[in-house]
Design a protein around this motif. Structure first.
Motif, mmCIF file in Angstrom:
data_model
loop_
_atom_site.group_PDB
_atom_site.id
_atom_site.type_symbol
_atom_site.label_atom_id
_atom_site.label_comp_id
_atom_site.label_asym_id
_atom_site.label_seq_id
_atom_site.Cartn_x
_atom_site.Cartn_y
_atom_site.Cartn_z
ATOM 1 N N ASN A 1 -5.800 -8.848 -8.575
ATOM 2 C CA ASN A 1 -6.275 -9.597 -7.417
ATOM 3 C C ASN A 1 -7.787 -9.861 -7.483
ATOM 4 O O ASN A 1 -8.225 -11.007 -7.626
ATOM 5 C CB ASN A 1 -5.865 -8.776 -6.175
ATOM 6 N N ASN B 1 2.463 1.778 -3.466
ATOM 7 C CA ASN B 1 1.535 2.385 -4.430
ATOM 8 C C ASN B 1 1.287 3.851 -4.108
ATOM 9 O O ASN B 1 1.259 4.711 -5.004
ATOM 10 C CB ASN B 1 0.184 1.650 -4.409
ATOM 11 N N CYS C 1 5.612 -6.824 -4.137
ATOM 12 C CA CYS C 1 5.440 -7.174 -2.719
ATOM 13 C C CYS C 1 6.226 -8.445 -2.422
ATOM 14 O O CYS C 1 6.067 -9.444 -3.122
ATOM 15 C CB CYS C 1 3.976 -7.457 -2.386
ATOM 16 N N LYS D 1 3.715 -11.325 -0.121
ATOM 17 C CA LYS D 1 2.617 -12.141 -0.654
ATOM 18 C C LYS D 1 3.175 -13.543 -0.919
ATOM 19 O O LYS D 1 3.805 -14.118 -0.046
ATOM 20 C CB LYS D 1 2.060 -11.494 -1.922
ATOM 21 N N THR E 1 0.845 -1.196 0.000
ATOM 22 C CA THR E 1 0.000 0.000 0.000
ATOM 23 C C THR E 1 0.879 1.243 0.000
ATOM 24 O O THR E 1 0.653 2.180 -0.786
ATOM 25 C CB THR E 1 -0.925 -0.004 1.241
ATOM 26 N N GLU F 1 -7.181 0.472 -0.254
ATOM 27 C CA GLU F 1 -6.112 1.302 0.309
ATOM 28 C C GLU F 1 -6.694 2.493 1.067
ATOM 29 O O GLU F 1 -6.100 3.576 1.113
ATOM 30 C CB GLU F 1 -5.079 1.650 -0.783
HETATM 31 C C1 PLP Z 1 -1.663 -6.964 -1.233
HETATM 32 C C2 PLP Z 1 -1.721 -6.010 -2.357
HETATM 33 C C3 PLP Z 1 -1.165 -4.719 -2.256
HETATM 34 C C4 PLP Z 1 -0.491 -4.179 -1.022
HETATM 35 O O1 PLP Z 1 -0.888 -4.681 0.155
HETATM 36 P P1 PLP Z 1 -0.149 -4.488 1.556
HETATM 37 O O2 PLP Z 1 -0.968 -5.352 2.426
HETATM 38 O O3 PLP Z 1 -0.229 -3.041 1.887
HETATM 39 O O4 PLP Z 1 1.268 -4.934 1.433
HETATM 40 C C5 PLP Z 1 -1.230 -3.917 -3.365
HETATM 41 N N1 PLP Z 1 -1.786 -4.336 -4.512
HETATM 42 C C6 PLP Z 1 -2.302 -5.562 -4.645
HETATM 43 C C7 PLP Z 1 -2.841 -5.985 -5.958
HETATM 44 C C8 PLP Z 1 -2.303 -6.444 -3.577
HETATM 45 O O5 PLP Z 1 -2.840 -7.662 -3.720
#
Ligand code: PLP
Length: 350
Positions: free
Chosen positions: A149, A72, A206, A209, A69, A98
Motif C-alpha cells: 500500500n 493480520n 480483504c 477494499k 487488521t 494497526e
Molecule cells: C486496508 C489494509 C489492511 C486492513 O485494513 P482494515 O481497514 O482493518 O480492513 C491491511 N493491510 C493492508 C495492506 C491494507 O491496505
C-alpha cells in the motif's frame, strides 16, 4: 465553507478503495443468503466462503474475520509468543496503521527493513535475523505485503517472494502474507493466487477494499494454525453469529469483482499519465489502483489541493505537505478520472 463541495452533485471519491457501497446485486446476495450461527460452525454461507478462500490460496483452512487488521493480528498472535520479533518493511501496514497492535496484543517487537517501494530481499532478511542468545528477541515471523500500500500499490513478483521465503524458512522463520489487495497483485502480474500463497504459512485477503464488499476479511493457513487462529479470533472479540450475511457479500465480490480490477488499474494508470503531463507534479510509478504524487513547492500545498478538489466534488487525501494519494475502485469511471485530472492540471500552470 471552504472545505465543503460547492454543489450537490455526485462526489468522485478517490480517498480509498474502502469507500465503495455494496452494489444492488451484492445487496440481493446478502438478503437471500442462508444463515446460521457461525460460532456453532452452523452458517452455510460463512462455511462456503471459508472453504473457497482456503481453496483459492491452496491452504488447508480459512477463517472469516471482521477486518484486515484483525486478520493480520490474529495471524501474528497465532505464530508468535511475547518477546518474539517480526521482520517486515518500515512501510508495512502492520507497522504503520494497526495501532501498535503487534506490541500491544502479541508482545512482539518489529525489525524494520528498508527497500524500494515497500519491498526487500532475502539478504535484508538474513541481515536482520537475531543471533540465538538470551539477550535478543527471537526472530520468528517475516511479513510481506502484496500489493504494498504505502509503497505505491507496488506488486511483488512471485520470484521476489520465493527468494525471501526460501531464505526465511531456512532461517526458521514463519512467513505471513498481508494480502489485503492480493487480487490486485494477481490481476496486475498475471500470477495465480496459489503461486503466491505457496511461499507462506498464512495469508489474508480483504473483501472490503477493491473487491467492494462492505465488511470482511479472511485469514488462511494449515489446520493447526486455523485452530489457534479461531481461538484468538474469539479472544479478540471477532467471532460473529449470522455473519453469513457479510460472507455473502464477500462471495459475491469473488464471483463478480475480481476480473474488473483491471479497470481500476487502467483508470489509475490514466490518472498517473495525465498528472505527469505537468512537470511540476511528480508522480510515483503506478502499478495497480493507487496513485501517489507530489506537488512541487511552488505549485501549492497538498492540503490546498485537497480543499480545491473537494470544492469541485472530488475527494483525495493529502498525506503530507506536498503529497497526495488517489485510489481507484468500482465506482470510479474513466470520465471521473479525466475530471479529477483536469481540476488538478488547471490549477497548476506548467
Ligand atoms: C486496508 C489494509 C489492511 C486492513 O485494513 P482494515 O481497514 O482493518 O480492513 C491491511 N493491510 C493492508 C495492506 C491494507 O491496505
Amino acid at each position: 465553507m471552504p472545505n465543503q463541495p460547492e454543489s450537490d452533485g455526485p462526489i468522485i471519491d478517490l480517498r480509498s478503495d474502502t469507500v465503495t457501497q455494496p452494489t444492488d446485486a451484492m445487496r440481493e446476495a446478502m438478503m437471500s443468503a442462508p444463515l446460521g450461527d457461525d460460532i456453532f460452525s452452523d452458517d452455510p454461507t460463512v462455511n462456503a466462503l471459508q472453504d473457497r478462500v482456503a481453496d483459492l490460496f491452496g491452504m488447508e483452512a480459512a477463517l472469516f474475520v471482521p477486518s484486515g487488521t484483525m486478520a493480520n493480528q490474529i495471524a501474528i498472535r497465532s505464530h508468535t509468543e511475547p518477546g518474539d520479533e517480526i521482520i517486515c518493511h518500515h512501510l508495512s501496514h502492520i507497522y504503520l496503521y494497526e495501532a501498535g497492535a503487534p506490541a500491544a496484543i502479541s508482545g512482539c517487537s518489529m525489525r524494520l527493513l528498508d527497500g524500494d517501494r515497500g519491498m526487500f530481499t532475502s539478504d535484508d532478511v538474513r541481515a536482520a535475523l537475531r543471533p540465538v542468545d538470551q539477550h535478543f528477541p527471537i526472530s520468528r515471523l517475516c511479513v510481506i505485503e502484496n500489493t504494498q500500500n504505502r509503497g505505491g500499490g507496488s506488486v511483488w513478483s512471485e520470484s521476489q517472494i520465493a527468494d525471501v521465503s526460501r531464505t526465511a524458512r531456512e532461517l526458521g522463520l514463519k512467513m505471513h502474507l498481508d494480502g489485503a489487495r492480493i487480487m490486485n497483485a494477481c490481476v496486475a502480474s498475471g500470477t495465480n493466487v496459489k503461486d503466491y500463497a505457496k511461499h507462506f504459512d498464512s495469508a489474508t485477503i480483504c473483501f472490503s477494499k477493491g473487491l467492494g464488499a462492505p465488511v470482511g476479511s479472511a485469514v488462511a493457513g494449515d489446520m493447526t494454525f486455523i485452530d489457534r487462529a479461531r481461538r484468538f479470533r474469539k479472544m479478540f472479540g471477532g467471532a460473529m453469529r449470522q455473519s453469513g450475511i457479510l460472507a455473502a457479500a464477500a462471495n459475491h465480490a469473488l464471483d463478480h469483482h475480481v476480473d474488473r480490477l483491471k479497470v481500476d488499474h487502467e483508470n489509475a494508470a490514466t490518472l498517473a499519465r495525465r498528472l505527469s503531463e505537468n512537470p511540476r507534479i511528480k508522480v510515483d510509478p503506478c502499478e495497480t489502483n493507487i496513485v501517489y504524487f507530489d506537488l512541487e513547492e511552488n505549485a501549492g500545498t497538498a492540503p490546498e489541493m485537497e480543499a480545491k478538489l473537494l470544492r469541485n466534488n472530488v475527494r483525495m487525501l493529502a498525506l503530507g505537505p506536498q503529497r497526495l494519494r488517489a485510489v481507484t475502485h468500482l465506482h470510479i469511471t474513466r470520465d471521473d478520472i479525466e475530471r479529477a485530472a483536469a481540476i488538478i492540471l488547471e490549477s497548476i500552470p506548467k
